[in-house]
Scaffold this active site. Structure first.
Site, short mmCIF file in Angstrom:
data_model
loop_
_atom_site.label_atom_id
_atom_site.label_comp_id
_atom_site.label_asym_id
_atom_site.label_seq_id
_atom_site.Cartn_x
_atom_site.Cartn_y
_atom_site.Cartn_z
N GLU A 173 0.84 -1.14 0.00
CA GLU A 173 0.02 -0.09 -0.09
C GLU A 173 0.91 1.26 -0.03
O GLU A 173 0.68 2.15 0.74
CB GLU A 173 -1.13 -0.07 1.10
CG GLU A 173 -1.97 -1.14 1.07
CD GLU A 173 -3.10 -1.12 2.34
OE1 GLU A 173 -2.89 -0.06 3.00
OE2 GLU A 173 -3.95 -1.61 2.17
N GLU A 295 -5.41 -8.53 0.03
CA GLU A 295 -6.34 -7.95 1.20
C GLU A 295 -8.02 -7.69 0.99
O GLU A 295 -8.03 -6.99 0.19
CB GLU A 295 -5.67 -6.76 1.80
CG GLU A 295 -4.15 -7.00 2.52
CD GLU A 295 -3.73 -6.07 3.19
OE1 GLU A 295 -4.45 -5.09 3.99
OE2 GLU A 295 -2.65 -5.50 3.20
O1 AHR Z 1 -5.15 -5.36 7.42
C1 AHR Z 1 -4.88 -4.43 8.07
C2 AHR Z 1 -4.25 -3.32 7.35
O2 AHR Z 1 -4.95 -2.85 6.33
C3 AHR Z 1 -2.89 -3.65 6.32
O3 AHR Z 1 -1.70 -3.61 7.29
C4 AHR Z 1 -2.92 -2.96 5.57
O4 AHR Z 1 -2.09 -3.12 4.40
C5 AHR Z 1 -4.34 -2.30 5.31
O5 AHR Z 1 -4.62 -0.89 5.18
#
Ligand code: AHR
Length: 502
Positions: A173, A295
């Protein structure tokens, strides 16, 4: 009662589902590692300190791949602190989540845990505070046969054989202002392509994931992805897609809308596929970049951005408790990912245990949250290929998510197992849905299972005291007569109908 007629045609062919679509994500934060995966004092702990009850549930859930060690955590990761004799490993401040990191569970423990569970490790490198050089050392430590500085170091830590990690994420990210080392698309693209080139020079067969946008809400969405791909196209096998469905402050009236939240994931995937293909055309490339949705999940609190604790070891951090409606959204999300199996090859639910997770633990117990069930059933029965399925049924207006089908369904075929499986969410809050599917082309089938995930209330949850309130039960009424499948799907339910070839 609603009615839906489904149509499938075996001659239209299916799309193979990459088993890594059933992946998960383990970040060093909160109680995911310490108190989740690792707790030497636990009654079920093995000689490595891994909790056996958690491993059993992860296996039951059918997790196939695991992304590690973050997440935001990776952007300040010093892998060297995490290896060697645990007694000499440093205790550090961990700036992404403001936890205290003892490093008692490190790189080699993670690889051992993956080997023990049969799960494929996916490693992320730190492009926040570090870069190409640290990636080079880490790759040498993980993958080189003994005879070099870092592979010999690994052997001296008790791991003579290489870990042979095939998948690597180039940072995390980096478009997010909350990210340690956040930078512009141009700056990130330059560092990612340098790291990627070096890694592929060492081993051209590695698969690399470049950072895409952290979500559709990020102002640079899609523009970031295009710019990053323009620089990294030659090293990128995948671009990452992250998505979190926000179930904060929902009132009962919102449920019908929320149940269609996965429409946004569909939109996001289509947008990023288009972006990849635009860059492919612009650069006149022959190779195609695929998507790693590494994610995704439902969340209740803003989580990526502001730590809610200060320098604590293994705090209770974003331990969201999921209800039935969350499980239905998770089911539709996985169906969306599978519908895109031609381009989505990897997906990691965030996260594995305790932190926004399908599995929860207390000091002594472990239990399944509601969202555990759709993942487990789809990983168990949704292997093989996804088949085209046309649905003729009612739609409804789902607010920001647009017009949505009341019945959300996919059909998969596992030729190895000889099974055909229909997964379906009935999104109606008050009516059952009678489905019909003509399966005369698929001769010799019988109904093997019709399991139903449902509960009286959409807000019902599982807790330590009542861990089985919401669960899947084999009590559906699916039947196959004369090659026609019929079933009555309860209101707000997730259904798995497995047909086995005789
Ligand atoms: O899953 C929690 C967080 O969410 C992760 O560390 C990040 O990549 C995202 O913003």
């Amino acid at each position: 009662m609603k009615k839906t007629v489904l149509h499938a045609d075996r001659y239209f062919g299916g799309t193979p589902i990459d088993k890594r679509i059933f992946g998960s994500f383990a970040e060093h934060m909160g109680r995911l590692v310490y108190g989740g995966m690792y707790q030497p004092s636990h009654a079920t702990a093995d000689e490595n300190g891994f909790r056996g009850d958690v491993i059993d549930l992860v296996k039951e859930q059918g997790v196939t791949a695991l992304r590690y060690p973050g997440g935001n955590f990776v952007s300040a990761y010093r892998w060297e602190d995490t290896v060697g004799d645990p007694a000499t490993r440093p205790v550090r401040t961990e700036p992404a989540w403001k936890n205290i990191e003892t490093n008692q569970f490190g790189l080699n423990e993670f690889m051992t845990w993956c080997r023990k569970t049969g799960i494929e490790p996916i490693m992320a490198i730190n492009l926040g505070t570090r870069g190409t050089d640290a990636a080079r050392d880490l790759l040498e430590y993980c993958n080189m046969p003994v005879g070099t500085k870092f592979s010999d170091w690994r052997a001296s830590h008790g791991f003579k054989d290489p870990h042979n990690v095939r998948m690597w994420c180039l940072g995390n990210e980096m478009d997010g202002v909350w990210q340690i080392g956040h930078r512009s698309a141009f700056e990130y693209g330059s560092s990612a392509v340098q790291a990627g080139r070096l890694m592929k020079r060492i081993d051209p067969t590695l698969q690399l994931v470049v950072c895409g946008s952290a979500g559709m809400v990020v102002p640079t969405f899609a523009a970031w992805d295009a710019e990053v791909l323009e620089q990294t196209y030659d090293v990128a096998d995948f671009i990452s897609v992250h998505t979190y469905f926000d179930n904060r402050n929902k009132t009962p009236q919102d449920s019908a809308v929320f149940l269609s939240a996965s429409n946004n994931l569909d939109k996001q995937i289509n947008a990023i596929i288009a972006t990849c293909d635009y860059v492919k055309a612009k650069l006149r490339k022959k190779t195609t970049v695929n998507l790693s949705v590494d994610e995704w999940n439902v969340v209740y609190r803003p989580h990526g951005k502001v730590p809610d604790v200060d320098w604590t070891f293994a705090p209770h951090q974003i331990e969201d408790v999921y209800n039935l409606e969350d499980a239905l959204v998770v089911a539709s999300s996985l169906m969306t990912l599978m519908r895109h199996a031609d381009r989505v090859k990897i997906a990691c639910q965030a996260q594995l245990v305790n932190v926004i997770a399908p599995i929860m633990t207390s000091d002594d117990k472990a239990w399944r949250q509601t969202i555990f069930y759709p993942f487990a059933e789809m990983s168990r029965w949704g292997r093989g290929e996804i088949l085209p399925l046309v649905s003729d049924g009612e739609t409804y207006e789902a607010g920001v998510y647009g017009t949505s089908p009341l019945l959300d369904a996919i059909l998969t075929e596992d030729k190895e197992n000889g099974t055909l499986t229909l997964f379906a969410v009935n999104r109606s809050l008050d009516e059952e849905n009678e489905i019909t599917l003509d399966l005369r082309q698929f001769e010799g089938c019988r109904v093997k299972l019709h399991s139903v995930l449902n509960s009286e209330g959409l807000r019902d949850t599982n807790t330590e005291e009542n861990p089985d309130k919401v669960r899947s039960e084999a009590r559906g009424d699916a039947k196959l007569e004369g090659g026609i499948l019929t079933a009555h799907l309860e209101k707000h339910s997730f259904n798995t109908i497995v047909l086995a070839k005789n």
